[in-house]
Design a protein around this motif. Structure first.
Motif, short mmCIF file in Angstrom:
data_model
loop_
_atom_site.label_atom_id
_atom_site.label_comp_id
_atom_site.label_asym_id
_atom_site.label_seq_id
_atom_site.Cartn_x
_atom_site.Cartn_y
_atom_site.Cartn_z
N GLU A 100 -8.10 7.01 -3.31
CA GLU A 100 -8.93 7.42 -2.19
C GLU A 100 -10.26 6.70 -2.21
O GLU A 100 -10.74 6.27 -3.25
CB GLU A 100 -9.19 8.93 -2.25
CG GLU A 100 -7.95 9.78 -2.15
CD GLU A 100 -7.39 9.82 -0.75
OE1 GLU A 100 -6.21 10.18 -0.61
OE2 GLU A 100 -8.13 9.48 0.19
N THR A 101 -10.85 6.61 -1.03
CA THR A 101 -12.18 6.03 -0.90
C THR A 101 -13.21 6.87 -1.66
O THR A 101 -13.13 8.10 -1.66
CB THR A 101 -12.58 5.97 0.58
OG1 THR A 101 -11.68 5.11 1.26
CG2 THR A 101 -13.99 5.44 0.76
N ILE B 30 -3.66 -3.45 -9.53
CA ILE B 30 -4.70 -2.62 -8.93
C ILE B 30 -4.08 -1.50 -8.10
O ILE B 30 -2.96 -1.61 -7.60
CB ILE B 30 -5.64 -3.45 -8.04
CG1 ILE B 30 -4.89 -4.09 -6.87
CG2 ILE B 30 -6.35 -4.53 -8.86
CD1 ILE B 30 -5.80 -4.70 -5.83
N TYR B 31 -4.84 -0.42 -7.96
CA TYR B 31 -4.48 0.70 -7.09
C TYR B 31 -4.83 0.34 -5.65
O TYR B 31 -4.06 0.53 -4.74
CB TYR B 31 -5.28 1.92 -7.48
CG TYR B 31 -4.47 3.10 -7.94
CD1 TYR B 31 -4.93 3.87 -8.98
CD2 TYR B 31 -3.28 3.46 -7.33
CE1 TYR B 31 -4.21 4.98 -9.42
CE2 TYR B 31 -2.57 4.55 -7.75
CZ TYR B 31 -3.04 5.31 -8.81
OH TYR B 31 -2.34 6.40 -9.23
N GLN B 51 -4.78 -0.38 0.32
CA GLN B 51 -3.92 0.05 -0.78
C GLN B 51 -3.18 -1.17 -1.33
O GLN B 51 -2.99 -2.17 -0.63
CB GLN B 51 -2.93 1.10 -0.30
CG GLN B 51 -3.57 2.34 0.30
CD GLN B 51 -4.26 3.23 -0.73
OE1 GLN B 51 -4.23 2.93 -1.93
NE2 GLN B 51 -4.89 4.29 -0.28
N SER B 52 -2.72 -1.07 -2.56
CA SER B 52 -2.08 -2.22 -3.21
C SER B 52 -0.81 -2.67 -2.48
O SER B 52 -0.42 -3.83 -2.57
CB SER B 52 -1.75 -1.89 -4.66
OG SER B 52 -0.85 -0.80 -4.71
N SER B 53 -0.19 -1.77 -1.73
CA SER B 53 1.03 -2.11 -1.01
C SER B 53 0.76 -2.73 0.37
O SER B 53 1.69 -3.16 1.05
CB SER B 53 1.90 -0.87 -0.83
OG SER B 53 1.17 0.12 -0.12
N GLN B 54 -0.51 -2.74 0.77
CA GLN B 54 -0.86 -3.25 2.09
C GLN B 54 -1.34 -4.69 2.02
O GLN B 54 -1.77 -5.17 0.97
CB GLN B 54 -1.94 -2.36 2.72
CG GLN B 54 -1.49 -0.93 2.94
CD GLN B 54 -2.61 -0.04 3.45
OE1 GLN B 54 -3.76 -0.17 3.03
NE2 GLN B 54 -2.27 0.86 4.35
N ILE B 93 -9.83 -0.82 -8.03
CA ILE B 93 -9.48 0.19 -9.02
C ILE B 93 -8.19 -0.25 -9.69
O ILE B 93 -7.19 -0.52 -9.02
CB ILE B 93 -9.31 1.57 -8.39
CG1 ILE B 93 -10.67 2.09 -7.91
CG2 ILE B 93 -8.69 2.55 -9.39
CD1 ILE B 93 -10.63 3.50 -7.36
N ASN B 94 -8.22 -0.34 -11.01
CA ASN B 94 -7.04 -0.75 -11.75
C ASN B 94 -6.02 0.38 -11.84
O ASN B 94 -6.39 1.54 -11.99
CB ASN B 94 -7.42 -1.18 -13.17
CG ASN B 94 -7.96 -2.57 -13.20
OD1 ASN B 94 -8.47 -3.05 -12.20
ND2 ASN B 94 -7.87 -3.21 -14.35
N SER B 95 -4.76 0.03 -11.79
CA SER B 95 -3.70 1.03 -11.90
C SER B 95 -3.72 1.70 -13.26
O SER B 95 -3.37 2.87 -13.39
CB SER B 95 -2.33 0.37 -11.70
OG SER B 95 -2.27 -0.27 -10.45
N ASN B 96 -4.14 0.96 -14.28
CA ASN B 96 -4.04 1.52 -15.63
C ASN B 96 -5.31 2.22 -16.08
O ASN B 96 -5.32 2.81 -17.16
CB ASN B 96 -3.69 0.42 -16.64
CG ASN B 96 -4.67 -0.75 -16.55
OD1 ASN B 96 -5.65 -0.69 -15.82
ND2 ASN B 96 -4.39 -1.79 -17.31
N SER B 97 -6.38 2.18 -15.28
CA SER B 97 -7.60 2.90 -15.68
C SER B 97 -7.90 4.04 -14.73
O SER B 97 -8.61 4.97 -15.08
CB SER B 97 -8.78 1.95 -15.77
OG SER B 97 -9.12 1.47 -14.48
#
Lengths: 113, 113
Positions: A100-101, B30-31, B51-54, B93-97
């Motif tokens: 989220e933002t 990344i998230y 988002q990472s999927s966009q 934002i990292n996926s793992n943090s």
């Protein structure tokens, strides 16, 4: 609508003095709260985050501490300020973690002399 | 450790020009990626979140793209106006943090009348 407040807006403190910066959020419940610092010539750095009352996680070792005494209140403190603590301190909130933002407050400019 | 770089550090353009701000990051796990605007002495305003999927997001005259595999994002500003003058910050934002926004140092934009 949600709003985030920070005070004071500006603070000048001598080295060795204590510090207390306050952040409050209105219009939302159980937000995730964050403290960032923006130092001159450097990017924004996350200092602390909190997912709930009394729950504090520190991202970097430092001279500062954080507390969350109430759901929508986040406090940044120090017992003895250092020159290197000078900077622009930003509080932020979000609903989700990561996805989220994050919404930022107006900031507190701290000058340690 | 995630490193976020923004190029150029500063940019001056005449009003009406289209412009592109660049952001690169070293860890593609990344998230999401966010673009913020910061006016002098003020807090951050969220502009766009991808988002990472966009692949991209649009808001008015702003368009942000994301190429996660190459670790790049661009912010396109169409028909620039003097009111667009500000510092633009890219953050991931990292996926793992999970929680920490990793910021670049920003691009300082000046749009002259």
């Amino acid at each position: 609508s949600q709003t985030i407040h920070q005070w004071p807006a500006t603070l000048v403190q001598p080295v060795g003095s204590p510090l207390s910066l306050e952040c409050t959020v209105e219009g939302t419940s159980n937000p995730n709260l964050y403290w960032y610092r923006q130092a001159a010539g450097r990017g924004l750095q996350l200092l602390f985050y909190s997912v709930g009352i009394g729950q504090i996680s520190s991202e970097v070792p430092q001279n500062l501490s954080a507390s969350r005494p109430q759901d929508r209140q986040f406090i940044l403190s120090s017992k003895k300020l250092l020159l290197s603590d000078s900077g622009f301190y930003l509080c932020a909130w979000s609903i989700g973690l990561g996805e989220e933002t994050q919404y930022f407050g107006p900031g507190t400019r701290l000058l340690v002399l | 450790k995630q490193e976020v770089t923004q190029i150029p550090a500063a940019l001056s353009v005449p009003e009406g020009e289209n412009l592109v701000l660049n952001c690169s990051f070293t860890d593609s796990a990344i998230y999401n990626l966010q673009w913020f605007r910061q006016d002098p002495g003020k807090g951050l305003t969220s502009l766009l979140l991808i988002q990472s999927s966009q692949r991209e997001q649009t808001s008015g005259r702003l368009n942000a793209s994301l190429d996660k595999s190459s670790g790049r994002s661009t912010l396109y500003i169409a028909a620039s106006q003097p009111g667009d003058s500000a510092t633009y910050l890219c953050a991931v934002i990292n996926s793992n943090s999970g929680y920490a926004l990793n910021f670049g140092k920003g691009t300082s934009l000046l749009v002259t009348p």
